[in-house]
Design an enzyme around this catalytic site. Structure first.
Site, PDB file in Angstrom:
ATOM      1  CB  CYS A  16      -6.112   2.188  -3.394  1.00 30.44           C
ATOM      2  SG  CYS A  16      -4.665   2.832  -2.523  1.00 30.44           S
ATOM      3  CG  ASN A  19      -3.161   8.038  -1.041  1.00 27.29           C
ATOM      4  OD1 ASN A  19      -2.872   9.145  -0.609  1.00 27.29           O
ATOM      5  ND2 ASN A  19      -3.063   7.742  -2.322  1.00 27.29           N
ATOM      6  CB  CYS A  21      -0.089  -0.135  -2.620  1.00 27.20           C
ATOM      7  SG  CYS A  21       0.854  -0.761  -1.205  1.00 27.20           S
ATOM      8  NE  ARG A  22      -5.127  -1.475  -4.287  1.00 30.90           N
ATOM      9  CZ  ARG A  22      -6.320  -1.870  -3.884  1.00 30.90           C
ATOM     10  NH1 ARG A  22      -7.075  -2.611  -4.682  1.00 30.90           N
ATOM     11  NH2 ARG A  22      -6.784  -1.540  -2.697  1.00 30.90           N
ATOM     12  CB  SER A  23      -4.663   5.470  -5.031  1.00 30.23           C
ATOM     13  OG  SER A  23      -4.233   5.626  -3.705  1.00 30.23           O
ATOM     14  CG  ASP A 130      -4.050  -3.826  -1.510  1.00 26.84           C
ATOM     15  OD1 ASP A 130      -2.882  -3.438  -1.750  1.00 26.84           O
ATOM     16  OD2 ASP A 130      -4.719  -3.399  -0.543  1.00 26.84           O
TER      17      ASP A 130
END
Length: 164
Positions: A16, A19, A21-23, A130
């Protein structure tokens, strides 16, 4: 098509922007899914960001809290940036949105490398919004969990020898 894997372990990298939140959520959700299936020893799973602004930072506290609410810890995780060798070191790289995919394509070295796709493509399409900006970490979690489950099924269909 993923590159030929000479060892039993499949490398999966989630990407993401920062690095944080999402990933990292995807990294630890995927680890949870493969642990439930008894496949943890068959995979190497990590995450990275396209930006360098959060290198060394832990996951966003809201992302960590969302994972913890689902019984998943991301303790010890620190942000890192996507590097060119990741395209050789991993078999699958999954980005979270179109902007991430543009950077991944720009970074990807010439020649045969790993399979690269947006995570949502494995579960019918779409980006993972996001939550750093939307604040909706629960929706991001659900989208990530759905994408990770579909990615695992895709990998197992390409590598049937991983199970049993």
């Amino acid at each position: 098509m993923a590159r030929s894997v000479s060892v039993e372990r499949i490398g999966v990298l989630f990407v993401c922007y920062g690095n944080i939140c999402r990933s990292p959520m995807a990294e630890f959700v995927f680890k949870d899914i493969i642990a439930e299936r008894g496949l943890s020893d068959r995979f190497h799973v990590a995450s990275a960001g396209t930006s360098g602004e959060h290198i060394g930072d832990p996951p966003d506290r809201r992302a960590a809290a969302t994972l913890l609410a689902h019984g998943i810890t991301c303790a010890g995780k620190r942000s890192r940036r996507l590097i060119r060798s990741d395209f050789v070191d991993y078999d699958y790289i999954a980005g979270m949105d179109r902007r991430n995919m543009e950077y991944i394509a720009w970074t990807r070295p010439e020649g045969r490398t790993c399979e690269v796709a947006m995570l949502g493509e494995y579960s019918g399409g779409g980006e993972v919004d996001d939550p750093y900006y939307t604040g909706d970490f629960e929706t991001a979690y659900r989208d990530i969990r759905r994408g990770c489950a579909a990615l695992l099924e895709h990998i197992l269909s390409e590598h049937p020898g991983l199970v049993g």
